[in-house]
Design a protein around this motif. Structure first.
Motif, short mmCIF file in Angstrom:
data_model
loop_
_atom_site.label_atom_id
_atom_site.label_comp_id
_atom_site.label_asym_id
_atom_site.label_seq_id
_atom_site.Cartn_x
_atom_site.Cartn_y
_atom_site.Cartn_z
N GLU A 84 11.67 -5.45 -5.22
CA GLU A 84 10.67 -4.40 -5.41
C GLU A 84 9.55 -4.43 -4.38
OE1 GLU A 84 7.64 -6.36 -8.68
OE2 GLU A 84 9.43 -5.34 -9.42
N ASN A 85 9.39 -5.54 -3.66
CA ASN A 85 8.34 -5.63 -2.64
C ASN A 85 8.80 -5.12 -1.28
OD1 ASN A 85 6.34 -6.62 -4.35
ND2 ASN A 85 7.09 -8.71 -4.12
N PHE A 86 10.09 -4.77 -1.15
CA PHE A 86 10.56 -4.17 0.10
C PHE A 86 9.81 -2.85 0.27
CE2 PHE A 86 13.55 -1.85 2.83
CZ PHE A 86 13.85 -2.83 3.77
N PRO A 87 9.51 -2.45 1.52
CA PRO A 87 8.76 -1.20 1.73
C PRO A 87 9.45 0.02 1.11
CG PRO A 87 9.03 -2.41 3.79
CD PRO A 87 9.87 -3.10 2.76
N LEU A 88 8.66 1.06 0.84
CA LEU A 88 9.24 2.32 0.37
C LEU A 88 10.23 2.83 1.42
CD1 LEU A 88 6.09 4.23 -0.93
CD2 LEU A 88 7.82 3.03 -2.29
N PHE B 27 4.45 1.55 2.74
CA PHE B 27 4.28 0.96 1.41
C PHE B 27 3.55 1.94 0.52
CE2 PHE B 27 4.56 -2.29 4.61
CZ PHE B 27 5.43 -3.23 4.05
N ALA B 28 3.70 1.80 -0.78
CA ALA B 28 3.05 2.70 -1.74
C ALA B 28 1.54 2.69 -1.55
CB ALA B 28 3.41 2.32 -3.17
N ASP B 29 1.00 1.50 -1.29
CA ASP B 29 -0.44 1.34 -1.11
C ASP B 29 -0.69 -0.05 -0.53
OD1 ASP B 29 -0.07 -0.38 -3.33
OD2 ASP B 29 -0.76 1.16 -4.73
N MET C 164 -2.59 6.29 -1.94
CA MET C 164 -2.44 6.57 -0.52
C MET C 164 -1.51 5.52 0.10
SD MET C 164 -5.38 6.69 2.36
CE MET C 164 -5.34 8.15 3.34
N THR C 165 -0.51 5.97 0.86
CA THR C 165 0.43 5.02 1.44
C THR C 165 -0.24 4.14 2.50
OG1 THR C 165 1.18 6.62 3.08
CG2 THR C 165 2.45 6.50 1.03
N PHE C 166 0.39 3.03 2.77
CA PHE C 166 -0.08 2.05 3.74
C PHE C 166 1.08 1.82 4.70
CE2 PHE C 166 -0.99 -2.22 5.30
CZ PHE C 166 -2.36 -2.20 5.47
N PHE D 61 1.73 -3.55 0.02
CA PHE D 61 1.82 -4.28 1.28
C PHE D 61 1.43 -5.75 1.08
CE2 PHE D 61 -0.50 -5.90 5.04
CZ PHE D 61 0.57 -5.98 5.93
N SER D 62 0.35 -5.99 0.33
CA SER D 62 -0.11 -7.37 0.08
C SER D 62 0.95 -8.17 -0.66
CB SER D 62 -1.42 -7.37 -0.69
OG SER D 62 -2.43 -6.79 0.10
N ALA D 63 1.62 -7.54 -1.62
CA ALA D 63 2.69 -8.22 -2.36
C ALA D 63 3.85 -8.55 -1.41
CB ALA D 63 3.16 -7.35 -3.52
#
Length: 138
Positions: free
Chosen positions: A38-42, A89-91, A1-3, A95-97
């Motif tokens: 890779e930690n940039f938002p989707l 974010f993917a999840d 589920m996205t965040f 977001f935490s990363a």
């Protein structure tokens, strides 16, 4: 589920809305994308308030004395910020990363330097989105 989070951003005093948008689009976002990898938002969607040059508009604010927002309901003071961003974010782990990387001292300093030219960070507001509902025509 996205965040998803929303960020309300205000430009730095003395910067025009066009200068603010240009700085965000050409400098800050590409820089953050490169730095965060890779930690940039989707997705990182930015919505800029429509402002017009109008030195005599009723209700202009101290921050926007000649660039009132196009307001249909509410007052100019309700819309003294400049953009609303939606970061997806993917999840929550993604977001935490993202947050973890943003808080690393070297990265935080570099992003802070980039933002300092255009953003009044003291006025930023950030909130986590709960559910997202969409109604389509037809």
């Amino acid at each position: 589920m996205t965040f998803t989070i929303l960020i309300i951003t205000t430009r730095k005093a003395g910067l025009s809305p066009a200068e603010f948008r240009n700085e965000v689009e050409r400098i800050i976002i590409p820089f953050m994308k490169e730095l965060l990898g890779e930690n940039f938002p989707l997705s990182h969607t930015r919505r800029y308030l429509k402002r017009n040059e109008s030195p005599k508009a009723e209700g202009n604010t101290e921050r926007n004395p000649t660039t009132p927002a196009t307001v249909f309901m509410g007052t100019q003071a309700d819309f003294d910020y400049d953009s609303v961003s939606e970061l997806t974010f993917a999840d929550q782990a993604h977001f935490s990363a993202f947050i973890g990387q943003m808080q690393q001292p070297e990265i935080a300093a570099r992003i802070g330097e980039a933002e300092a030219k255009a953003v009044d960070v003291s006025k930023n507001k950030i909130v986590v989105v709960g559910s997202i509902e969409t109604t389509m025509k037809g």
